[in-house]
Write a protein that holds these residues in place. Structure first.
Motif, PDB file in Angstrom:
ATOM      1  N   GLY A 145       0.735  -1.097   0.022  1.00 42.80           N
ATOM      2  CA  GLY A 145      -0.073  -0.071   0.090  1.00 42.80           C
ATOM      3  C   GLY A 145       0.668   1.347   0.120  1.00 42.80           C
ATOM      4  O   GLY A 145       1.449   1.699   1.060  1.00 42.80           O
ATOM      5  N   GLY A 146       0.930   1.903  -1.214  1.00 37.53           N
ATOM      6  CA  GLY A 146       1.634   3.040  -1.334  1.00 37.53           C
ATOM      7  C   GLY A 146       0.849   4.327  -1.056  1.00 37.53           C
ATOM      8  O   GLY A 146       1.311   5.474  -1.262  1.00 37.53           O
ATOM      9  N   SER A 147      -0.494   4.198  -1.081  1.00 38.51           N
ATOM     10  CA  SER A 147      -1.509   5.317  -0.967  1.00 38.51           C
ATOM     11  C   SER A 147      -0.920   6.066   0.333  1.00 38.51           C
ATOM     12  O   SER A 147      -0.531   5.569   1.398  1.00 38.51           O
ATOM     13  N   GLU A 148      -1.348   7.486   0.258  1.00 39.20           N
ATOM     14  CA  GLU A 148      -1.267   8.270   1.282  1.00 39.20           C
ATOM     15  C   GLU A 148      -1.988   7.830   2.575  1.00 39.20           C
ATOM     16  O   GLU A 148      -1.229   7.959   3.670  1.00 39.20           O
ATOM     17  N   VAL A 149      -3.090   7.692   2.474  1.00 35.24           N
ATOM     18  CA  VAL A 149      -4.074   7.051   3.645  1.00 35.24           C
ATOM     19  C   VAL A 149      -3.359   5.763   4.493  1.00 35.24           C
ATOM     20  O   VAL A 149      -3.304   5.692   5.523  1.00 35.24           O
ATOM     21  N   MET A 150      -2.703   4.962   3.598  1.00 38.44           N
ATOM     22  CA  MET A 150      -2.117   3.797   4.063  1.00 38.44           C
ATOM     23  C   MET A 150      -0.843   4.118   4.546  1.00 38.44           C
ATOM     24  O   MET A 150      -0.356   3.532   5.862  1.00 38.44           O
ATOM     25  N   GLN A 151      -0.094   4.764   4.286  1.00 40.65           N
ATOM     26  CA  GLN A 151       1.219   5.083   4.586  1.00 40.65           C
ATOM     27  C   GLN A 151       1.295   5.808   6.016  1.00 40.65           C
ATOM     28  O   GLN A 151       1.910   5.678   6.736  1.00 40.65           O
ATOM     29  N   GLU A 152       0.137   6.611   6.143  1.00 44.14           N
ATOM     30  CA  GLU A 152      -0.082   7.425   7.371  1.00 44.14           C
ATOM     31  C   GLU A 152      -0.314   6.316   8.588  1.00 44.14           C
ATOM     32  O   GLU A 152       0.236   6.367   9.660  1.00 44.14           O
ATOM     33  N   GLU A 153      -1.178   5.356   8.305  1.00 46.59           N
ATOM     34  CA  GLU A 153      -1.425   4.118   9.216  1.00 46.59           C
ATOM     35  C   GLU A 153      -0.223   3.485   9.604  1.00 46.59           C
ATOM     36  O   GLU A 153       0.117   3.014  10.729  1.00 46.59           O
ATOM     37  N   ILE A 154       0.603   3.298   8.569  1.00 49.78           N
ATOM     38  CA  ILE A 154       1.789   2.320   8.591  1.00 49.78           C
ATOM     39  C   ILE A 154       2.841   3.186   9.541  1.00 49.78           C
ATOM     40  O   ILE A 154       3.352   2.537  10.626  1.00 49.78           O
ATOM     41  N   VAL A 155       2.885   4.290   9.517  1.00 47.69           N
ATOM     42  CA  VAL A 155       3.979   5.218  10.208  1.00 47.69           C
ATOM     43  C   VAL A 155       3.283   5.200  11.649  1.00 47.69           C
ATOM     44  O   VAL A 155       4.051   5.305  12.613  1.00 47.69           O
ATOM     45  N   LEU A 313     -10.490  -0.794   1.015  1.00 45.82           N
ATOM     46  CA  LEU A 313      -9.756  -0.674  -0.398  1.00 45.82           C
ATOM     47  C   LEU A 313     -10.467   0.567  -1.469  1.00 45.82           C
ATOM     48  O   LEU A 313      -9.745   1.004  -2.044  1.00 45.82           O
ATOM     49  N   ARG A 314     -11.695   0.760  -0.962  1.00 50.53           N
ATOM     50  CA  ARG A 314     -12.395   1.868  -1.986  1.00 50.53           C
ATOM     51  C   ARG A 314     -11.793   3.371  -1.576  1.00 50.53           C
ATOM     52  O   ARG A 314     -11.775   4.068  -2.492  1.00 50.53           O
ATOM     53  N   GLU A 315     -11.155   3.462  -0.592  1.00 47.47           N
ATOM     54  CA  GLU A 315     -10.404   4.684  -0.034  1.00 47.47           C
ATOM     55  C   GLU A 315      -9.080   4.685  -0.617  1.00 47.47           C
ATOM     56  O   GLU A 315      -8.365   5.858  -0.165  1.00 47.47           O
ATOM     57  N   ARG A 316      -8.617   3.739  -1.090  1.00 44.55           N
ATOM     58  CA  ARG A 316      -7.158   3.636  -1.591  1.00 44.55           C
ATOM     59  C   ARG A 316      -7.160   2.914  -2.629  1.00 44.55           C
ATOM     60  O   ARG A 316      -6.224   1.848  -2.945  1.00 44.55           O
ATOM     61  N   ARG A 317      -7.766   3.318  -3.716  1.00 45.46           N
ATOM     62  CA  ARG A 317      -7.972   2.686  -4.991  1.00 45.46           C
ATOM     63  C   ARG A 317      -6.612   2.555  -5.809  1.00 45.46           C
ATOM     64  O   ARG A 317      -6.315   1.635  -6.834  1.00 45.46           O
ATOM     65  N   GLU A 318      -5.634   3.295  -5.634  1.00 43.24           N
ATOM     66  CA  GLU A 318      -4.319   3.474  -6.216  1.00 43.24           C
ATOM     67  C   GLU A 318      -3.670   2.127  -5.751  1.00 43.24           C
ATOM     68  O   GLU A 318      -2.404   1.996  -6.602  1.00 43.24           O
TER      69      GLU A 318
END
Length: 453
Positions: A145-155, A313-318
């Motif tokens: 998941g390289g999307s911005e919202v996913m990366q925020e949660e990973i951080v 997934l619908r919030e991080r379609r990229e």
């Protein structure tokens, strides 16, 4: 009715629960096939006999014998015993005395077979106490998941790994909550200590309490000295999956553990210090769960010291394209295929689909398509069969929403869902309301509103 006895026998014999009835002297006067399957004996071998004649290990601990003597009913008691052939039985029993003029005239026992569940739970406990050098576990590098919202949660999750505070992970079904939980542990300060995961929705409360806190011999019929999962996870991490499925009574006991740092095994008067980090997951909005009484407020606030929300997934379609590539590579190895990609037509459909099952649904869709493909290196529309038709239908619904406006669109979707579930349940209001998880009154209102009755 002349045939009332016949009807009653037919009813009892077709129940999944075991039914055992004894008279005032403790001799068996009724014993259905389900009870025979639980205890491994036949009705003909027990009729007219007392319990001690064909079962071992019960003696005075038998709930039937206790009820005969006291005239008091008991519910949801765990019993462990064996038959004369050595078969070990675990059941949850409810025992009801039949009183006449203040005297016990008979006792009825209703039993549910828990033998297989108990074995499974013991296996979980045993696995939790052994080194898992061969067991695969996940870390943050496994999260695609390289999307911005996913990366925020990973951080945020990486920071959580450096702490000992409890974590609450909210995310829809199939989002990958356990991947985050394992990553927090195995890349955190407790990485070399035990990690034990338990699904709170899969285990009955009567067994879950003993699994978590342990038991002391004699605390209930057949109980042995057994460590609980909290002791097994000492200095490590425990993942409580679907914590909202846990009984509120157990939530209150867990709250005490989180606050005080000790447990008391069932049947013991001694306290045991434990140092366990809790990571809990829920698949519904916490505010909704608290309003419905499924999640205690004090428990929620103590759990959510660190709160993560895994985006659907619908919030991080990229992320759909890299996820597809990952799953294709994964199933190429397992299914001995040589698929290289997915057609742009299919990917466009994927990008417009809302994925209610999230990453798990995407993974299963690709697995199904790769099982079907025979030749070629590209997964096309034909590879996905009916699945792609459903996705295209969702696309047309999206276009329809833009034409008619949001309110009308949502109203039509609600009507369609209620109509489909109502027809599936043969117009049964109770079954439909239960499946839709709304009250009967609310369902009846909506049925009238949409002209369905």
């Amino acid at each position: 009715m002349k045939d009332s006895k016949l009807l009653l026998n037919c009813l009892i014999e077709n129940l999944k629960e075991g039914i055992h009835i004894v008279d005032a002297k403790g001799k068996t006067i009724y014993y259905n096939d389900a009870m025979g399957a639980i205890e491994g004996v036949e009705a003909k071998d027990v009729m007219g006999k007392e319990i001690q004649e064909y079962l071992k290990g019960l003696e005075e601990k038998s709930t039937i014998i206790k009820s005969l003597k006291s005239g008091i009913a008991s519910r949801d008691n765990i019993q462990n015993y064996s038959n004369d052939k050595g078969k070990v039985i675990t059941s949850i029993n409810s025992t009801i005395p039949v009183l006449k003029d203040g005297e016990v005239n008979a006792v009825i026992e209703i039993a549910r077979d828990m033998t297989q569940i108990k074995k499974l739970n013991e296996t979980i406990c045993n696995l939790g106490s052994k080194a898992k050098s061969e067991k695969h576990y996940y870390t943050f590098k496994d999260i695609i998941g390289g999307s911005e919202v996913m990366q925020e949660e990973i951080v945020k999750s990486r920071k959580a790994g450096l702490s000992n505070s409890s974590v609450l992970i909210y995310g829809e079904t199939g989002c990958g909550k356990e991947l985050f939980a394992q990553s927090i542990h195995y890349e955190g300060v407790r990485s070399n200590k035990p990690f034990i995961a338990i699904n709170c929705a899969a285990i009955p409360s009567a067994l879950l309490e003993g699994m978590l806190f342990g038991t002391v011999k004699g605390s209930f019929t057949g109980a042995e000295n057994k460590k609980g999962l909290f002791e097994e996870a000492h200095r490590g991490t425990m993942l409580l999956d679907e914590i909202n499925a846990m009984d509120p009574y157990l939530q209150s006991k867990l709250l005490r553990v989180l606050q005080d740092g000790y447990i008391r095994p069932i049947g013991s008067n001694k306290y045991i210090d434990v140092d366990v980090r809790i990571i809990a997951t829920i698949n519904e909005e916490p505010n909704k769960l608290m309003e419905e009484g499924k999640l205690r407020k004090d428990f929620y606030y103590r759990l959510s010291v660190i709160r993560l929300r895994i985006p659907p997934l619908r919030e991080r379609r990229e992320d759909i394209r890299p996820l597809c590539k990952y799953f294709i590579d994964y199933y190429n190895k397992i299914l001995f295929k040589n698929v290289e990609s997915i057609s742009e037509e299919v990917l466009e459909g994927f990008m417009n689909y809302d994925w209610p099952g999230n990453v798990r649904e995407l993974k299963n869709s690709i697995e199904g398509a790769m099982n079907m493909i025979e030749d070629g290196h590209v997964l096309t529309k034909e590879s996905f069969g009916n699945k792609i038709n459903m996705i295209i239908e969702k696309e047309s619904q999206r276009e329809y929403k833009e034409l008619v406006g949001l309110d009308e669109y949502i109203n039509n979707i609600e009507k369609d869902i209620i109509k489909r579930v109502f027809q599936k349940n043969k117009n049964n209001v109770s079954k439909t309301s239960k499946e839709l998880m709304i009250s009967r009154q609310n369902l009846q209102y909506k049925l009238k509103k949409h002209g369905l009755i």
